[in-house]
Motif scaffolding. Structure first.
Motif, PDB file in Angstrom:
ATOM      1  N   LEU A 149      77.848  31.738  58.437  1.00  0.00           N
ATOM      2  CA  LEU A 149      78.631  33.043  58.541  1.00  0.00           C
ATOM      3  C   LEU A 149      80.156  32.472  59.014  1.00  0.00           C
ATOM      4  N   PHE A 150      80.108  31.377  59.687  1.00  0.00           N
ATOM      5  CA  PHE A 150      81.372  30.994  60.143  1.00  0.00           C
ATOM      6  C   PHE A 150      82.046  29.590  59.640  1.00  0.00           C
ATOM      7  N   ASP A 190      83.611  28.415  56.855  1.00  0.00           N
ATOM      8  CA  ASP A 190      84.921  28.098  56.709  1.00  0.00           C
ATOM      9  C   ASP A 190      85.576  27.795  57.924  1.00  0.00           C
ATOM     10  N   HIS A 223      88.255  28.746  51.579  1.00  0.00           N
ATOM     11  CA  HIS A 223      88.183  30.054  51.987  1.00  0.00           C
ATOM     12  C   HIS A 223      87.909  31.092  50.539  1.00  0.00           C
ATOM     13  N   ASP A 224      88.803  30.808  49.722  1.00  0.00           N
ATOM     14  CA  ASP A 224      88.542  31.867  48.523  1.00  0.00           C
ATOM     15  C   ASP A 224      87.027  31.679  47.988  1.00  0.00           C
ATOM     16  N   PHE A 262      84.358  30.681  49.817  1.00  0.00           N
ATOM     17  CA  PHE A 262      83.537  31.285  50.930  1.00  0.00           C
ATOM     18  C   PHE A 262      83.608  32.889  51.018  1.00  0.00           C
ATOM     19  N   ASP A 263      84.980  33.408  50.762  1.00  0.00           N
ATOM     20  CA  ASP A 263      84.945  34.825  50.927  1.00  0.00           C
ATOM     21  C   ASP A 263      84.213  35.495  49.850  1.00  0.00           C
ATOM     22  N   LEU A 289      80.674  36.087  50.865  1.00  0.00           N
ATOM     23  CA  LEU A 289      80.599  36.479  52.431  1.00  0.00           C
ATOM     24  C   LEU A 289      79.577  37.955  52.478  1.00  0.00           C
ATOM     25  N   PRO A 290      80.035  38.831  51.243  1.00  0.00           N
ATOM     26  CA  PRO A 290      79.183  39.976  51.231  1.00  0.00           C
ATOM     27  C   PRO A 290      77.908  39.787  51.255  1.00  0.00           C
ATOM     28  N   ARG A 340      76.510  37.441  54.495  1.00  0.00           N
ATOM     29  CA  ARG A 340      76.435  38.525  55.623  1.00  0.00           C
ATOM     30  C   ARG A 340      74.999  39.190  55.546  1.00  0.00           C
ATOM     31  N   TYR A 341      74.634  40.032  54.052  1.00  0.00           N
ATOM     32  CA  TYR A 341      73.408  40.502  54.140  1.00  0.00           C
ATOM     33  C   TYR A 341      72.246  39.608  54.345  1.00  0.00           C
ATOM     34  N   GLN A 368      72.142  37.197  56.397  1.00  0.00           N
ATOM     35  CA  GLN A 368      72.029  36.739  57.696  1.00  0.00           C
ATOM     36  C   GLN A 368      71.649  37.692  58.777  1.00  0.00           C
ATOM     37  N   LEU A 375      74.742  43.127  45.039  1.00  0.00           N
ATOM     38  CA  LEU A 375      75.746  41.952  45.642  1.00  0.00           C
ATOM     39  C   LEU A 375      75.468  41.025  44.759  1.00  0.00           C
ATOM     40  N   ARG A 428      77.963  41.576  41.742  1.00  0.00           N
ATOM     41  CA  ARG A 428      79.203  41.497  42.276  1.00  0.00           C
ATOM     42  C   ARG A 428      79.635  39.970  42.561  1.00  0.00           C
ATOM     43  N   ARG A 442      82.731  37.808  40.722  1.00  0.00           N
ATOM     44  CA  ARG A 442      83.814  37.479  41.524  1.00  0.00           C
ATOM     45  C   ARG A 442      83.907  35.955  41.170  1.00  0.00           C
ATOM     46  N   PHE A 466      78.201  46.513  58.102  1.00  0.00           N
ATOM     47  CA  PHE A 466      77.396  47.126  57.018  1.00  0.00           C
ATOM     48  C   PHE A 466      77.641  48.304  56.599  1.00  0.00           C
ATOM     49  N   LEU A 521      86.314  41.930  54.859  1.00  0.00           N
ATOM     50  CA  LEU A 521      85.144  41.294  55.476  1.00  0.00           C
ATOM     51  C   LEU A 521      85.415  40.112  56.370  1.00  0.00           C
ATOM     52  N   PRO A 522      86.130  39.055  55.930  1.00  0.00           N
ATOM     53  CA  PRO A 522      86.314  37.727  56.569  1.00  0.00           C
ATOM     54  C   PRO A 522      87.043  38.291  58.018  1.00  0.00           C
ATOM     55  N   ARG A 548      84.127  40.240  59.957  1.00  0.00           N
ATOM     56  CA  ARG A 548      83.177  39.478  60.783  1.00  0.00           C
ATOM     57  C   ARG A 548      83.545  38.688  61.894  1.00  0.00           C
ATOM     58  N   ARG A 592      95.952  36.359  54.711  1.00  0.00           N
ATOM     59  CA  ARG A 592      94.834  36.171  53.755  1.00  0.00           C
ATOM     60  C   ARG A 592      94.467  38.093  53.224  1.00  0.00           C
TER      61      ARG A 592
END
Lengths: 314, 314, 314, 314
Positions: A201-202, A204, A240-241, A243-244, A247-248, A251-252, A254, A296, A299, A303, B202, B247-248, B251, B299
């Motif tokens: 989750l972190f 990045d 970061h691109d 990773f982001d 991320l959705p 996060r789900y 985690q 997700l 998506r 992406r 969420f 979200l980034p 979070r 960002r």
């Protein structure tokens, strides 16, 4: 090859694949190994909390360990040996090392509270398994309820030369990485590999703080290896691109309690696991949750495509 | 106007602005109110955990409450009245209602464990404050360590007609919303407003599960109101696109312990708060953390622009 | 007269007497004071956890404090000022000292875990109330869930000259007293008064380990003062004989959750309190429990008589 | 002979004797069995928390179980099978029953919080081990942090016909016994054996509340059997006299963390165990603590003599 403090990169935490009836699914283990290697994993960790280790019989634990060691060839396999008593910890650690493991991972007992109790526990653990087995210190307060300050981690590292790696899973945890790296800069702590967890989750920012890589079970290990690589190459925005974009879903995945169910479901959807069953007591996903994960994944696909075309165009 | 079970939309949880020396900063309160109203907030909640309520003197608590009530005009203000004893809870609840609050919010004592203890506690709390004051039931296990099942929430709702809203902050929590809405569908629970917390982590899916809106303190309340609106209009993909852009940062803000420091820093960077100080005991951000937040803000800016141009083009 | 590290003897923890309707019962406070003085108490502690402090309004807390200070005359009154925020702690501490309190008692926040967090908290607390107010460090893991090692206590004592006393309430706790006294012997910690709690359940041995006395609320304070005196006189067997006669009741009183109900009931049976009511949320005794306490009181009476005649005969 | 709900009397919780080097000491097991039988034990429980079960290898667990079953002959042996996963629980339960155990004991996982989680866990456990194995429900909140209300216990009992006994170890716990017996009187719960733990600290009153006996490890099992017998014969005062004579030592033994060290030391002093060692991680007694236990043993001796002569004279 034994694990040492120079280890870096991505060591996925492997789930344990089961058939619907609870038997271990060896074919899925083999596909999991393939996928990890294809994703560029530098090693792997088996029999962690995520791997449902406490639900396995001793002989099953060893069979899984052996299969991963064979599959990973020269790359290191770390084996979780946390146990309520040192007798079981020692016997599993020795059996794993004999079969070719690179090292073991030890979590503190949930009942430990004070700095002295924590430091004393790892001293006793090393006495139990022997000082010649490299070990990973697992720092995971959210689940284990044991809080280790940077100073406590330093004491454990300094007291026990066989402590070669930290599985960093505190939350929040960025400052902890900085504090540990500052100890090393000032010369008060020796070299230590730091791989991070928390489902990534972190990741990045963890890489920017000085982590050496990741040890976590996110169902797209190729993202983990790519972010680690991009950050090591100094391509911060690209890291970061990428990773982001994940991320959705990340996060789900985690969420405590259901995270493993999400992860096994994604791995099943991706064709890696034949079945997403957990041994009992376990958790399952509702139909709605599965549909959310599917959404997700769609998506993420879209992406990723856009991301890929941007990267190609740039 | 008293709060009732039809309430919906976004009720930001307001932080309490302090000067560097710990005094309350009234001018920043006024700017906070302005920004909330401009963002389309449907109400506001003051004196929550995020609002550093336990660090305030009783007279300060009332002064803050009064200022928000005046600023919000016809829109409802909810006042956190959680306290270790019912005497303090009653006196704050009465004083707040006399000044024009729409309702109060009550969290369970952290020592409660069994279903009966929890249900019994809210029965006693309602006896203490009076059954004519509408209240919000706060369900926040991560911080409060009290776990309420959907059945327990239903018992509290059914036993206490003055319970009109749930601040939903369980983690994981999506299935809980579904379970409560299923109770209502089958006729076993009456109408209840559900606003969600957890920093909004969420919110995208919570709205799809049946939440009425959000009650949380994310530093971009305009995102919260927009996601809630988009989801109510059935524009699922647009809601997720907007949500994912935030979200980034979201979070990063939602980390326990340091979350409030991040939030106050962002609100200061956005010109809302004059100072990001917390009363002691509190947390602060390192220079590195501030730089990370700055990077996330840049960002977010870029991505919001792209998002806006896509939306315009589509 | 301010409290200092030479304090010793018995400081009962005073319960707060209420009428059945929840109002404070001043006449019972006066009888309580009388009984404590008659029992030979060296001081008293008000507004502790046992005193239902969190259920009191600020003005009530001060009224109770003042009444005890007036009643105790030259003997020291310690005031519990533990609070979730430092603002409330400071204002109560200052108000109490202005009214003539000898010192204050501070418990750590239940959320503290690591050694550094605990030491840091007391540093901040002293900054908040001022270094000129003598304070008692409360060490009560069973209820507060904060575990302080002897080393942590030493750090707090050494860092804060205004820390003059330890309310020792760990369980098990005998080795902790020995460890602290050993620190002093080796010169690594300055003088510190140690008074013990836990309802007196180990007072017999705590005195032998080096405690200076007791700070607890057992309903027969004359037993506490006699055991402390007998142990100081070196009459070990007599101290244990007296202690053992009380142990069956003492053990019954020391049950978590219902202990205060037992204590208030015994004090009511002895004519000290007019009523054994607690403010809500509180606990009550069943008819069976009251009968059990009555039985224990009768047995204590008989045994005390036999004990007295033996002592007279010997 | 399988355990059923009519079981009563004293089932000591057996410690596991080790040699100084950590090997299991079979000769001491045999002496332990002898002493239990001589003391009039009605059965025995092995592999409990006190028995250091988590520190044993699977084959050791079975060897210990077998030895106790052989030694106890027709009297029932209960085997603790609590485990983090159901696979290990099932295999141990089946192996123990095949060797002649009368039933098994199951504790809830420490992570369980809500009523539904607890009830669901025991449903799953019974599915795992099979509904034909009688089991003892272990209710031990102080150590396990799981709180079961009387209603939850009733639900478990009613849902699972194989639940035949409660190991009652709540603290405070007297009202819980009364509540469960009231359920049976009103016909809402079927027959259930209730044996009490907590080191026996409330055995005197637990019998009066309706307990069927004790399941605990106090080092003088002959006191436990005598108190149970005296209470069943209605000799209340005699039961309390005997109990009170042991209370000073019993209280010392019942300290968390060091209790087992005290117990093993007393059993060694009494000639039952050859050595008081625990497997690591374990606790040890300081020289001062040993001297305190010696003192308590001398006082118990003297008091037992006086008690015996009174009883003889009366």
């Amino acid at each position: 090859m034994k694990l040492d403090a120079s280890a870096s990169g991505v060591f996925p935490i492997a789930p344990t694949p089961f058939h619907a009836d609870g038997r271990i699914d060896e074919a899925s283990i083999d596909r999991l190994i393939e996928r990890y290697l294809a994703a560029g994993a530098d090693g792997v960790t088996v029999l962690g909390i995520l791997g449902e280790a406490p639900k396995l019989e001793p002989e099953e634990s060893l069979a899984i360990t052996t299969r991963f060691i064979e599959g990973f060839g020269a790359r290191p396999v770390i084996v979780g040996v946390s146990a309520p008593g040192f007798a079981a910890m020692r016997s599993l650690a020795h059996a794993a090392m004999e079969r070719g493991a690179a090292g073991v991972m030890i979590a503190p007992l949930p009942s430990l509270r004070t700095d002295e109790q924590i430091v004393g526990y790892f001293r006793q653990a090393v006495e139990a398994i022997g000082a010649d087995i490299p070990f990973v210190l697992q720092d995971y307060p959210l689940t284990l309820t044991v809080q280790m300050t940077p100073s406590v981690i330093r004491r454990i590292v300094e007291e026990n030369p066989s402590c070669v790696m930290l599985k960093h899973e505190d939350w929040p945890g960025l400052e902890k990485i900085s504090a540990l790296r500052a100890f090393q800069k000032e010369g008060s702590m020796r070299e230590l590999s730091i791989l991070t967890g928390n489902g990534g989750l972190f990741l990045d920012f963890e890489m920017e703080r000085g982590a050496d890589g990741a040890m976590t079970g996110y169902a797209f290990p190729e993202m983990l290896t790519a972010v680690v690589r991009l950050q090591k190459e100094g391509r911060r925005d690209d890291a970061h691109d990428l990773f982001d974009a994940h991320l959705p879903l990340l996060r789900y995945e985690q969420q405590p309690g259901v995270g493993l169910a999400v992860r096994k479901y994604v791995l099943m959807r991706r064709g890696t696991l034949a079945c997403d069953a957990q041994r009992r007591p376990g958790s399952t996903l509702s139909a709605t949750a599965r549909a959310e994960v599917d959404y997700l994944l769609r998506r993420l696909d879209q992406r990723s495509e856009r991301l890929a075309s941007w990267l190609a165009a740039s």
